[in-house]
Design a protein around this motif. Structure first.
Motif, short mmCIF file in Angstrom:
data_model
loop_
_atom_site.label_atom_id
_atom_site.label_comp_id
_atom_site.label_asym_id
_atom_site.label_seq_id
_atom_site.Cartn_x
_atom_site.Cartn_y
_atom_site.Cartn_z
N SER A 17 115.22 38.28 -38.63
CA SER A 17 116.58 39.06 -38.36
C SER A 17 116.43 40.85 -38.49
CB SER A 17 117.61 38.49 -39.05
OG SER A 17 118.51 39.51 -38.78
N ARG A 18 116.08 41.07 -39.83
CA ARG A 18 115.62 42.32 -39.81
C ARG A 18 114.78 43.35 -39.19
NH1 ARG A 18 115.78 40.50 -45.63
NH2 ARG A 18 113.17 40.58 -45.79
N LEU A 19 113.87 42.40 -38.90
CA LEU A 19 112.98 43.48 -38.05
C LEU A 19 113.83 43.37 -36.48
CD1 LEU A 19 109.91 44.79 -36.98
CD2 LEU A 19 109.57 41.83 -36.64
N HIS A 78 117.26 43.36 -36.02
CA HIS A 78 118.35 44.76 -36.26
C HIS A 78 118.08 45.77 -36.37
CE1 HIS A 78 120.36 47.27 -38.55
NE2 HIS A 78 121.75 46.96 -37.90
N THR A 79 115.83 46.00 -37.11
CA THR A 79 115.04 46.98 -36.58
C THR A 79 115.28 47.97 -35.45
OG1 THR A 79 114.62 47.10 -39.23
CG2 THR A 79 113.82 48.94 -37.75
N ASN A 84 118.61 48.40 -33.36
CA ASN A 84 119.30 49.63 -33.54
C ASN A 84 118.89 50.73 -34.37
OD1 ASN A 84 122.14 48.16 -33.72
ND2 ASN A 84 120.73 46.50 -34.25
N ASP A 85 117.51 51.43 -34.56
CA ASP A 85 116.82 52.30 -35.14
C ASP A 85 116.12 52.38 -35.01
OD1 ASP A 85 119.31 51.27 -37.94
OD2 ASP A 85 117.63 50.47 -39.02
N HIS A 108 112.60 53.73 -33.87
CA HIS A 108 111.26 53.17 -34.48
C HIS A 108 110.49 53.83 -33.10
CE1 HIS A 108 111.75 50.15 -31.32
NE2 HIS A 108 112.96 50.17 -31.98
#
Length: 356
Positions: free
Chosen positions: A2-4, A6-7, A10-11, A13
């Motif tokens: 889930s964190r991956l 989201h990154t 939304n972030d 990279h």
């Protein structure tokens, strides 16, 4: 996971940028070694130059400041463009950065920063496209499209020459051959020169996409807008079609509230109209709305001026030449001199009064 996810969504990279670099690099590794001995000197020089330029402008686009707005440069950013009182109004604050939003700026949810004259966030350069690097981005698109098109031409030229060695009467148009023979000949060439043929077909399919994206951005320049602003204009078009948009004139000698709006900008024109929407489709009746005269209902976008459209060539200068830069410095020096003159005059007058 889930964190991956989201990154990635939304972030910032570099995954897509790395994919773009690998796509270019692997295609070049595949086609250059077998094609190099078959090229003359001029084509070799042209190929090397065109292969280097996309990487140069990719680096420039990805590593240059797209126009980050900071507390330190905020006063300067406010003077770049005037508010048009249609899609950009003074006094609006960024809820994340807690600063007044300059005209044509937008907060990027991926970069987590406010960007001056934001066009869009481009995942291929892992950066925003804005006031500071839009020219690099356009040059990246242009030279990438040129490289792909040139590779397509070189690939088909090499394959055609190899076919000609086996079929001396062969021509590009395949005169004298029926369609089945024509395609069989090209199928043989692609089979014999798989690496050259595969990359050539890839370039043939992707070149229209890159040229199309470049053409779209030049259309935006011609229209005097950005991708972000074009979406705002689309929203206005819906409001106008529904009859909820109204406009009225702004006097040229109006007094600006300099706490939320710069006293002057480097842009050569100021807005002459204010456009607002209402919930009920009736003319606005609230007090405090800038402008004078009766409200006029607006039905189409062509009835509203685009303050940021100075004509194609001036719009192009505004992108490729941070522009009027010399004019801006001279104007700022003149303004400083005028302010200093006023201060000196006030000081002299005060001293004189004290002596009296």
């Amino acid at each position: 996971m889930s964190r991956l996810a989201h990154t990635l969504w939304n972030d910032k990279h570099p995954v897509i940028m790395i994919f773009f670099i690998l796509l270019l690099g692997i295609a070049e590794i595949l086609i250059v070694p077998p094609a190099w001995p078959l090229l003359n000197d001029s084509r070799k020089v042209t190929s090397v130059i065109l292969m280097l330029l996309p990487y140069i402008f990719l680096y420039a686009s990805a590593n240059s400041d797209p126009g980050y707005i900071t507390p330190e440069n905020h006063p300067h950013q406010m003077t770049l463009y005037p508010y048009d009182f249609t899609i950009f109004h003074p006094g609006q604050e960024c809820r994340t950065c807690h600063i007044l939003k300059p005209a044509r700026s937008k907060h990027c949810s991926i970069c987590k920063r406010c960007i001056s004259k934001l066009d869009h966030h481009c995942i291929f350069i892992n950066n925003c496209v804005g006031y500071g690097n839009q020219h690099y981005f356009l040059l990246l698109l242009f030279f990438t499209a040129t490289l792909i098109t040139y590779a397509t031409y070189i690939g088909f030229s090499i394959l055609s020459n190899e076919i000609f060695k086996h079929l001396p009467n062969w021509t590009w148009r395949g005169k004298g051959y029926v369609w089945s023979q024509y395609f069989n000949i090209w199928a043989w060439a692609l089979q014999e020169y798989t690496r050259i043929g595969g990359v050539t077909l890839l370039c043939l399919l992707t070149a229209p996409l890159v040229w199309g994206l470049l053409g779209y951005h030049f259309y935006l320049i011609w229209a005097g807008t950005t991708t972000n602003e074009s979406m705002k204009w689309s929203d206005w078009a819906i409001e106008m079609a529904d009859g909820y948009a109204f406009k009225r004139a702004i006097p040229s000698n109006r007094q600006k509230d300099t706490t939320i709006e710069p006293a002057w900008t480097r842009w050569p024109v100021e807005s002459e109209q204010v456009v607002v929407r209402t919930e009920d489709g009736l003319p606005p009746i609230r007090e405090g709305v800038v402008g004078v005269g009766e409200w006029e209902r607006v039905w189409k976008l062509r009835d509203v001026e685009n303050l940021y459209d100075l004509g194609f060539w001036d719009n192009l200068k505004d992108v490729f030449w941070p522009r009027y830069g010399v004019w801006h410095k001279k104007e700022r020096k003149a303004e400083d001199a005028r302010n200093n003159g006023r201060s000196n005059a006030d000081s002299s007058a005060t001293s004189s009064l004290r002596r009296k």
